[in-house]
Scaffold this motif. Structure first.
Motif, PDB file in Angstrom:
ATOM      1  N   UNK A 382     -17.655  13.706   3.864  1.00 55.67           N
ATOM      2  CA  UNK A 382     -19.102  13.805   3.773  1.00 55.67           C
ATOM      3  C   UNK A 382     -19.523  15.187   4.250  1.00 55.67           C
ATOM      4  N   UNK A 383     -20.650  15.623   3.778  1.00 52.32           N
ATOM      5  CA  UNK A 383     -21.144  16.933   4.173  1.00 52.32           C
ATOM      6  C   UNK A 383     -22.657  16.960   4.026  1.00 52.32           C
ATOM      7  N   UNK A 405     -16.717  12.639  -3.333  1.00 53.73           N
ATOM      8  CA  UNK A 405     -17.796  12.407  -4.315  1.00 53.73           C
ATOM      9  C   UNK A 405     -18.906  13.431  -4.216  1.00 53.73           C
ATOM     10  N   UNK A 406     -19.116  14.030  -3.011  1.00 51.24           N
ATOM     11  CA  UNK A 406     -20.225  14.976  -2.887  1.00 51.24           C
ATOM     12  C   UNK A 406     -20.041  16.200  -3.770  1.00 51.24           C
ATOM     13  N   UNK A 407     -18.783  16.534  -4.126  1.00 51.61           N
ATOM     14  CA  UNK A 407     -18.539  17.692  -5.002  1.00 51.61           C
ATOM     15  C   UNK A 407     -19.186  17.509  -6.368  1.00 51.61           C
ATOM     16  N   UNK A 408     -19.360  16.237  -6.772  1.00 51.75           N
ATOM     17  CA  UNK A 408     -19.888  15.948  -8.111  1.00 51.75           C
ATOM     18  C   UNK A 408     -21.346  15.498  -8.085  1.00 51.75           C
ATOM     19  N   UNK A 429     -17.551   9.382 -10.165  1.00 51.67           N
ATOM     20  CA  UNK A 429     -18.679   9.586 -11.066  1.00 51.67           C
ATOM     21  C   UNK A 429     -19.240  10.995 -10.897  1.00 51.67           C
ATOM     22  N   UNK A 430     -19.560  11.607 -12.009  1.00 53.89           N
ATOM     23  CA  UNK A 430     -20.092  12.975 -11.982  1.00 53.89           C
ATOM     24  C   UNK A 430     -21.588  12.907 -12.287  1.00 53.89           C
TER      25      UNK A 430
END
Length: 984
Positions: A382-383, A405-408, A429-430
């Motif tokens: 997480x970020x 997931x945060x990258x997308x 999911x993107x």
């Protein structure tokens, strides 16, 4: 009363404005109007050409001169400014006007003597000299001739423009400054506030603080990037009181020496990328540049820690430290720079975890690039923050586990590059619908590509290629991505088809914007694709057989075609006359004549290697004007070499053919030649000393019929860049050559650990897909013949074996600290082994076998801790073999046929460094065809025969017939007296 006065003043102002407006709208001087209109006739407007060159630099471009009408007042023409009182033309702005042509010295432009501002930027005034007539515009305050293709020497009359405040001649690479012209301008144009000369030739100029003294209080902007200017950047320049922007990017001859900065500098923008810092360290005094908002220090070969000098620069918005040698952990101090918008740390040696969580306070950051480092481990799950991020570039690291997931899901993300890491697992999911660039190739991803990817309608670049994909791909879904320009899909197990016919995956042709395609075609038997804008097609390492498929032949817009490592046997028709890059290497092509490619006049790179082409090399191929690389190695070409080659040639690789004759002397005209490989042919000539002024990095003449002596490379100007030198298996004689200046400098360990390869220039780049040409070479190293399809820039090698060299090995060889391999075997070298060879601490292979070397093996050779292969056999060495380190790993083979050697690993023990017993070795026996056992047997038989013969002689009485049998003649017996007389 007061109200009346106000009304009068207002009326006067309105009258004056009306009067001036009338003057300005009807005051164009007829002679200036005529001059402008005649100038218009001398140039043409070409919007088609313009949009191919300057469309990015000129978003608001317009052909201004096309609107000029000589029936109207010139002061109303677009781009014209007139003085409101005199009516003279004082401003001419034709920037971004799609102009093409030449400005001659007699042009009517120079009749506009009242000009104060002149702007011709971003037009194509090709082949024009910068006329001395420009010096006649003595009223000019602003002159901008950037991006115009001017050439020649800058006229000294430019210094007459004493009122200049802004001078921009940038990006005219053909323009050259003379030192006298530069000095005169420094003396006369003392009002200059802005000097922009990027990409002009200032190689004869040295920058010093005294040069800038006349501008010390006026100068605000100084931009001299890519000019080749020399000299030292000192604190005096950085401390100019009003200097706001300093750009010296790309000047490797600039030495930065700033030990102290005791001034209140005004610098806001500083770019010293690819300049050289003394001591390869960013000076701690840079911490005093507290007003900096933009700092660019890429490519300066700086090392050490980032945090030691950076912490005070709290106003930074843009920071680029890429392509250096910075090491250590991710610098947490960057989390304090809350104004940062751009952070680029790419191409360093930073390691450990990528602590992106420490940047949570950087709410304005839009670009983050940590690619090409050694960051490892997972990304944080997480970020917070990063809500403004538009570019996240983390490719070519050691990052692993699943992609969080945060990258997308970053809302404004347009570019995401996670390629060439070790990510595993499924793609989540993107939901970043702004994505335009998505690179996930080179990982170990599994599962299915989420359907949400096909909703990213803004995608223009998509790379999913890998060698480890474990799932199939539903190809027709890609037809939804109508904006795709770059698509890389190689490495998949299969492509799923959802129909009984081919029509479903032929919908793939709906990608009408596609310009680059990399894809595996293994599972396709029928294809009828058509991509009207396709420029780059890469189908390497497939199973294409027979002729090149028809749909490829029909792709007439192709500029880059790569079909290597297939099983193609015929090219068929050759319709791609606009090709820039052609790679058909590693196929089964057998044409007798390759002149079919001569009509592709734009070709820069030709790779037809590892085929079965026959015939001669056509002169028309060698003459292609833009040719950079000609790689025809490992074919069956015969005959002589073409007499002339393109002057732009970087690489000529003809290794492994059947060529004869001499080297054409015209190769000396190829000033950019970097790789010349003519190995394994039958060329008969002397050593090509006439190539010595070129910047050759690779010279391979192995296994030909070259002969004669070689003059030593005594000066830095003789083959100054040579790092691979292979002239083995010829008939060269005389003393060993020496010099090899480029081999004396060792590439840093940080760079050695990275993947840098020797490459030839190539201008056809699209997206971030690597389309450069990698040079290749066949070399003998560690006793093995190896084929390097890519040559690491740390591969430094000398092979002079199998010649007729004589004399001693020069001590100078011990100065070649970058050497990885040295082979001097099978010559006639004499004398001792130089102790200086112990300085070659990077050496991995040393072969001095089959010479006549004498003396002891120097103990200094034990310093060669990387040495894997040592061959000193078949010499006349003596004494004890050194012990320790690598020497304890070598076997008998390294020392055999040296009768005087003793000690480990030989079975001969030493007594005071002398062998206790000497036995002929088995190799020596082999030279004569028999060993000690046959000799002993013969000796025993001889004794038996001799004893028998003696008995016969005594019993028979010395018969004369026995003497005759053994070839003697009958002689008379001598008297005892005579016998005594003979013996006395």
């Amino acid at each position: 009363m007061m109200l009346v006065v106000v009304r009068v003043v207002v009326c006067v102002h309105i009258f004056m404005l009306f009067h001036f407006a009338c003057l300005s709208s009807h005051s164009c001087h007829p002679e200036e109007s005529s001059a402008l209109f005649h100038f218009k006739i001398q140039l043409i407007t070409n919007t088609t050409f313009f949009y191919g060159w300057y469309e990015h630099e000129c978003p608001n471009a317009y052909p201004k001169m096309s609107t000029w009408d000589n029936r109207t007042d010139c002061c109303s023409w677009m781009g014209i400014t007139c003085d409101s009182l005199s009516g003279h033309v004082i401003g001419l702005d034709l920037s971004c006007s799609a102009l093409v042509g030449i400005i001659h010295p007699n042009s009517t432009l120079f009749h506009l003597t009242h000009l104060q501002t002149l702007n011709f930027a971003h037009n194509h005034i090709y082949n024009s000299q910068l006329s001395s007539q420009f010096g006649g515009f003595v009223s000019l305050t602003h002159l901008n001739l950037s991006y115009c293709q001017f050439k020649g020497d800058i006229p000294s009359q430019i210094s007459h423009l004493s009122k200049l405040q802004s001078l921009d001649l940038s990006w005219n690479s053909g323009l050259k400054w003379k030192e006298t012209t530069w000095k005169r301008m420094l003396q006369n144009a003392t009002a200059l506030r802005e000097i922009i000369l990027d990409d002009t030739d200032m190689s004869s100029i040295s920058i010093t603080p005294s040069h800038l003294s006349n501008w010390s209080f006026s100068l605000v902007t100084l931009s001299l990037s890519y000019t080749g200017i020399r000299g030292h950047l000192t604190s005096q320049i950085l401390c100019l009181p009003n200097l706001y922007e300093l750009n010296l990017h790309g000047n490797s001859n600039i030495q930065v020496h700033v030990p102290k900065l005791n001034c209140n500098t005004s610098l806001n923008f500083l770019d010293l990328s690819w300049c050289q810092f003394s001591g390869s360290q960013i000076p701690s005094s840079f911490s005093n540049l507290t007003n900096l908002t933009s700092l660019y220090l890429s490519g300066s070969e700086s090392s050490g820690s980032i945090t030691s000098w950076l912490s005070n620069l709290q106003h930074l918005t843009h920071l680029d430290l890429s392509d250096n040698r910075f090491n250590g952990q991710f610098p947490k101090v960057l989390g304090q720079f809350t104004k940062l918008q751009t952070l680029i740390l790419a191409g360093n040696n930073l390691g450990g975890k990528l602590l992106l969580s420490s940047l949570a306070n950087l709410t304005q950051i839009s670009r983050l690039d940590c690619s090409h480092n050694k960051f490892q481990g997972p990304l944080p799950r997480k970020i917070t923050g990063f809500l403004s991020l538009t570019e996240l570039i983390l490719n070519d690291n050691l990052l692993n586990e699943t992609i969080p997931s945060w990258c997308f899901s970053l809302p404004f993300l347009t570019s995401l590059d996670l390629s060439n890491n070790q990510f595993t697992g499924n793609i989540s999911t993107i939901s970043s619908h702004s994505l335009q660039y998505l690179y996930l190739c080179g990982n170990k991803l599994q599962g299915n590509i989420p359907k949400s990817l096909f909703n990213l309608v803004n995608l223009t670049h998509l790379c999913l290629s890998s060698t480890n994909w474990s799932y199939s791909l539903h190809l027709p879904l890609f037809s939804k991505l109508q904006n795709l320009q770059v698509l890389s899909l190689s490495g998949f197990n299969s492509f799923l088809l959802d129909s009984r016919t081919n029509s479903s995956y032929n919908r793939f042709s709906n990608l009408v914007a596609l310009q680059l395609l990399q894809i595996d075609l293994t599972n396709f038997s029928k294809i009828s694709w058509k991509f009207p804008k396709l420029q780059i097609l890469e189908l390497s390492e497939n199973k294409l057989e027979g002729k090149i498929p028809k749909w490829i032949h029909d792709s007439h817009s192709l500029g880059h075609l790569e079909l290597s490592h297939n099983q193609l046997s015929s090219i068929g028709q050759f319709p791609w006359y606009q090709l820039v890059y052609l790679d058909l290497s590693f196929n089964l092509l057998t044409d007798d004549n390759i002149s079919f490619i001569c009509n592709a006049t734009s070709l820069q790179i030709i790779k037809l290697s590892h085929n079965k082409f026959r015939g001669t090399i056509p002169q028309c191929v060698a003459n292609l004007s833009y040719l950079i690389v000609l790689d025809l190695q490992t074919n069956k070409f015969h005959g002589t070499l073409p007499s002339n080659f393109s002057r732009n040639l970087n690489t000529l690789n003809l290794d492994g053919n059947q060529l004869v004759g001499h080297l054409p002397r015209s190769l000396s005209n190829c000033k950019d030649l970097m790789d010349l490989n003519l190995g394994d042919n039958q060329i008969e000539d002397t050593f090509p000393h006439w190539l010595q002024s070129l910047n050759l990095e690779i010279l391979v003449l192995r296994s030909n019929k070259f002969y004669g002596t070689i003059v030593s490379f005594k000066t830095k100007d003789v083959f100054p860049s040579l790092i691979i030198f292979d002239i083995s298996s010829n008939k060269f004689s005389g003393q060993l050559p020496k010099g090899f200046q480029a081999m004396k400098s060792v590439v840093g360990a940080e760079v050695q650990s990275s993947f840098y390869y020797i490459q030839s220039g190539y201008g056809f780049i699209l997206g971030s897909i690597d389309l450069e040409y990698d040079d290749s070479v066949t070399a003998t190293m560690k006793g093995l013949r190896i084929n390097l399809e890519k040559i690491p820039n740390v591969f430094v090698s000398i092979d002079l074996s199998n010649n007729r060299f004589e004399g001693e090995i020069p001590d100078d060889f011990g100065e070649l600290h970058a050497l990885i391999s040295l082979n001097l075997s099978h010559n006639s070298l004499t004398g001792p082994l130089p102790h200086s060879l112990g300085n070659l601490t990077n050496l991995e292979s040393l072969d001095l076998s089959s010479n006549s070397l004498t003396g002891k093996i120097p103990d200094e050779l034990t310093n060669l801790i990387f040495l894997e292969v040592l061959n000193l056999s078949s010499n006349h060495l003596e004494g004890s073999i050194p012990r320790g380190k690598q020497f304890d790993t070598f076997s008998n083979d390294s020392y055999e046929e040296n009768m005087g050697l003793c000690g480990f690993p030989l079975s001969i023990e030493c007594n005071n460094n002398v062998p206790q017993q000497q036995y002929p070795s088995s190799e020596a026996e082999d030279k004569f065809g028999f060993g000690w056992k046959p000799v002993a047997i013969g000796y025993a038989c001889g004794m038996v025969f001799g004893i028998g013969l003696g008995c016969c002689v005594f019993s028979i009485g010395k018969p004369q017939w026995l003497v005759i049998i053994f070839g003697g003649k009958r002689i008379k017996r001598r008297s005892r007296g005579n016998r005594r007389a003979r013996t006395t």
